[in-house]
Design an enzyme around this catalytic site. Sequence first.
Site, PDB file in Angstrom:
ATOM      1  N   HIS A 270      -9.467  14.363   1.303  1.00 11.12           N
ATOM      2  CA  HIS A 270      -8.868  15.521   0.644  1.00 11.12           C
ATOM      3  C   HIS A 270      -9.362  16.778   1.356  1.00 11.12           C
ATOM      4  O   HIS A 270     -10.570  17.027   1.403  1.00 11.12           O
ATOM      5  CB  HIS A 270      -9.300  15.586  -0.823  1.00 11.12           C
TER       6      HIS A 270
ATOM      7  N   HIS B 234      -8.404   8.022   2.799  1.00 10.85           N
ATOM      8  CA  HIS B 234      -7.838   9.363   2.933  1.00 10.85           C
ATOM      9  C   HIS B 234      -8.901  10.389   2.592  1.00 10.85           C
ATOM     10  O   HIS B 234      -9.807  10.130   1.801  1.00 10.85           O
ATOM     11  CB  HIS B 234      -6.605   9.539   2.036  1.00 10.85           C
TER      12      HIS B 234
ATOM     13  N   ASN C 223     -13.043   9.758  -1.670  1.00  9.99           N
ATOM     14  CA  ASN C 223     -13.553   8.915  -2.744  1.00  9.99           C
ATOM     15  C   ASN C 223     -13.586   7.474  -2.258  1.00  9.99           C
ATOM     16  O   ASN C 223     -12.603   6.976  -1.706  1.00  9.99           O
ATOM     17  CB  ASN C 223     -12.646   9.022  -3.980  1.00  9.99           C
TER      18      ASN C 223
ATOM     19  N   GLY D  30     -13.658   7.394  -8.238  1.00  8.46           N
ATOM     20  CA  GLY D  30     -12.414   8.123  -8.454  1.00  8.46           C
ATOM     21  C   GLY D  30     -11.299   7.751  -7.503  1.00  8.46           C
ATOM     22  O   GLY D  30     -10.225   8.367  -7.547  1.00  8.46           O
TER      23      GLY D  30
ATOM     24  N   CYS E 190       0.840  -1.204   0.000  1.00  5.32           N
ATOM     25  CA  CYS E 190       0.000   0.000   0.000  1.00  5.32           C
ATOM     26  C   CYS E 190       0.878   1.258   0.000  1.00  5.32           C
ATOM     27  O   CYS E 190       1.718   1.440   0.886  1.00  5.32           O
ATOM     28  CB  CYS E 190      -0.911  -0.025   1.231  1.00  5.32           C
TER      29      CYS E 190
HETATM   30  P1  AMP Z   1      -7.863   9.344  -4.713  1.00  5.88           P
HETATM   31  O1  AMP Z   1      -8.016   9.504  -6.201  1.00  5.88           O
HETATM   32  O2  AMP Z   1      -9.032   9.902  -3.948  1.00  5.88           O
HETATM   33  O3  AMP Z   1      -7.512   7.931  -4.336  1.00  5.88           O
HETATM   34  O4  AMP Z   1      -6.667  10.296  -4.294  1.00  5.88           O
HETATM   35  C1  AMP Z   1      -5.345   9.898  -4.347  1.00  5.88           C
HETATM   36  C2  AMP Z   1      -4.520  11.145  -4.187  1.00  5.88           C
HETATM   37  O5  AMP Z   1      -3.212  10.774  -3.808  1.00  5.88           O
HETATM   38  C3  AMP Z   1      -4.385  11.982  -5.465  1.00  5.88           C
HETATM   39  O6  AMP Z   1      -4.870  13.306  -5.230  1.00  5.88           O
HETATM   40  C4  AMP Z   1      -2.886  11.955  -5.749  1.00  5.88           C
HETATM   41  O7  AMP Z   1      -2.409  13.180  -6.290  1.00  5.88           O
HETATM   42  C5  AMP Z   1      -2.310  11.676  -4.383  1.00  5.88           C
HETATM   43  N1  AMP Z   1      -0.997  11.035  -4.357  1.00  5.88           N
HETATM   44  C6  AMP Z   1      -0.593   9.959  -5.083  1.00  5.88           C
HETATM   45  N2  AMP Z   1       0.669   9.633  -4.761  1.00  5.88           N
HETATM   46  C7  AMP Z   1       1.061  10.512  -3.804  1.00  5.88           C
HETATM   47  C8  AMP Z   1       2.263  10.699  -3.064  1.00  5.88           C
HETATM   48  N3  AMP Z   1       3.344   9.901  -3.239  1.00  5.88           N
HETATM   49  N4  AMP Z   1       2.327  11.730  -2.175  1.00  5.88           N
HETATM   50  C9  AMP Z   1       1.254  12.537  -1.997  1.00  5.88           C
HETATM   51  N5  AMP Z   1       0.098  12.412  -2.656  1.00  5.88           N
HETATM   52  C10 AMP Z   1      -0.004  11.414  -3.549  1.00  5.88           C
HETATM   53 ZN    ZN Z   2      -2.409   1.274   3.664  1.00  7.42          ZN
END
Ligand code: AMP
Ligand code: ZN
Length: 109
Positions: free
Chosen positions: A101, A99, A86, A92, A4
């Site tokens: 946003h 997490h 999401n 999405g 993960c």
């Molecule tokens: P989701 O589409 O809701 O799963 O959001 C995933 C988020 O993680 C996106 O906004 C990405 O830009 C962000 N993301 C992916 N990899 C990283 C990373 N290494 N560090 C910080 N944010 C990340």
């Molecule tokens: Zn995890």
Amino acid sequence: MTECLFCKIINKEIGSSIVFEDEDVLAINDINPQAPVHILLMPKKHIANLDDIQESDQGLLGYIQYRAREIARQVGLDGNFRLMTNCGWKAGQRVFHLHYHLMGGKDME
Ligand code: AMP
Ligand code: ZN
């Protein structure tokens, strides 16, 4: 070893821009920000998404919202922000570790 991405970030196997950390929650700047402020808040416990929570997670989920409000104040969002998560690929979700946003700093239409 976990596969993960966010567990790796939580375990410091992968670097990130940390905004807040305590024993339960990590908040980092999104690597691809969609707003002037775009922070991701995540539980340190691995939960895939809201479809994966248990009744015993309610306190943790409430704490994340409280922490989001505190961070929003600390970065000067002044009571104007979006907090969203999401759940599932079709919604999405691309990283399957729960997490939220936290976004703001511009007009969020
Ligand atoms: P989701 O589409 O809701 O799963 O959001 C995933 C988020 O993680 C996106 O906004 C990405 O830009 C962000 N993301 C992916 N990899 C990283 C990373 N290494 N560090 C910080 N944010 C990340
Ligand atoms: Zn995890």
